[in-house]
Write an enzyme that holds these catalytic residues in place. Structure first.
Site, PDB file in Angstrom:
ATOM      1  N   GLU A   1      29.161  34.587  35.108  1.00 26.99           N
ATOM      2  CA  GLU A   1      28.923  33.343  35.752  1.00 26.99           C
ATOM      3  C   GLU A   1      27.686  32.752  35.197  1.00 26.99           C
ATOM      4  O   GLU A   1      26.560  33.631  35.201  1.00 26.99           O
ATOM      5  CB  GLU A   1      29.039  32.912  37.267  1.00 26.99           C
TER       6      GLU A   1
ATOM      7  N   HIS B   1      38.336  34.932  39.276  1.00 28.80           N
ATOM      8  CA  HIS B   1      38.502  35.848  40.302  1.00 28.80           C
ATOM      9  C   HIS B   1      39.039  35.302  41.390  1.00 28.80           C
ATOM     10  O   HIS B   1      39.159  34.207  41.970  1.00 28.80           O
ATOM     11  CB  HIS B   1      37.126  36.330  40.620  1.00 28.80           C
TER      12      HIS B   1
END
Length: 220
Positions: free
Chosen positions: A101, A24
């Site tokens: 994550e 990202h």
């Protein structure tokens, strides 16, 4: 673990799944290198991060050909990045929970220096062993590697012959690379991954080939 690539003619006939991993774009926490996992405030992209997502999208349009699947971590920074890329490609986005994550527990939102001051013994143990989880977390690097390995196998089986673009985070990308190379989870510490960087791995049958890592040429 997937086996290292060979020149076996039998495997050359299997369809190849091309996995393009996109970290990202920047969030307000990224420039300060703060731990930001599933237990953080779930920050979105900063202005810089949005621009990086747009640059990655333009690169993806040029690089990708044929059937393309866009997957994303459920966390906001990835979903915002994926939406930009998917819009440029003209496809929809599918959220895949296992692209998230890891949870950094009590280290969330803190820098390495701050964690070293607050939890020196835990940080030292974490850096010594991939089986140790951050303070207050249940997931170690080894466990993350197993999670991502399952994702890699499932994607290669579910999308033979297709290109899969997966928007995820720094640690899962490192885990995909370690899994492809049959490397231990301790190898995460030897990898540097930039925001909005692209990494490409090809899967043919049970074989994995790392094509590129931490490509930021589209951001220049």
């Amino acid at each position: 673990m997937m086996r290292p690539a060979s020149w076996s003619s039998a495997h050359q006939q299997d369809p190849t799944t091309d996995l393009l991993l996109l970290r990202h774009g920047e969030t307000p926490l990224t420039p300060e290198r703060r731990f930001s996992g599933t237990g953080s405030s779930d920050p979105g992209l900063s202005e810089v991060g949005l621009r990086q997502a747009q640059q990655a999208a333009r690169s993806a349009v040029v690089r990708l050909a044929g059937p393309t699947v866009v997957l994303t971590s459920p966390l906001r920074r990835c979903r915002e990045t994926a939406d930009v890329v998917a819009a440029a490609l003209g496809v929809t986005v599918e959220v895949l929970e296992d692209l998230r994550e890891m949870d950094f527990g009590e280290w969330e939102g803190h820098t390495f220096a701050e964690v070293r001051q607050r939890h020196p013994d835990d940080l030292a143990a974490w850096k010594r062993s991939a089986d140790v989880a951050p303070t207050g977390s249940r997931e170690s690097f080894t466990e993350l590697l197993h999670r991502v390995g399952d994702v890699a196998r499932n994607l290669s089986r579910a999308h033979p012959g297709a290109t899969v673009l997966a928007v995820t985070h720094v640690t899962p990308v490192k885990a995909f690379v370690a899994h492809a190379l049959d490397a231990p989870a301790t190898s995460f510490f030897a990898m540097e991954l930039s925001p909005a960087a692209l990494t490409r791995i090809s899967y043919t049958g049970e074989e994995a080939v790392l094509r590129s890592f931490n490509d930021t040429s589209h951001l220049r």
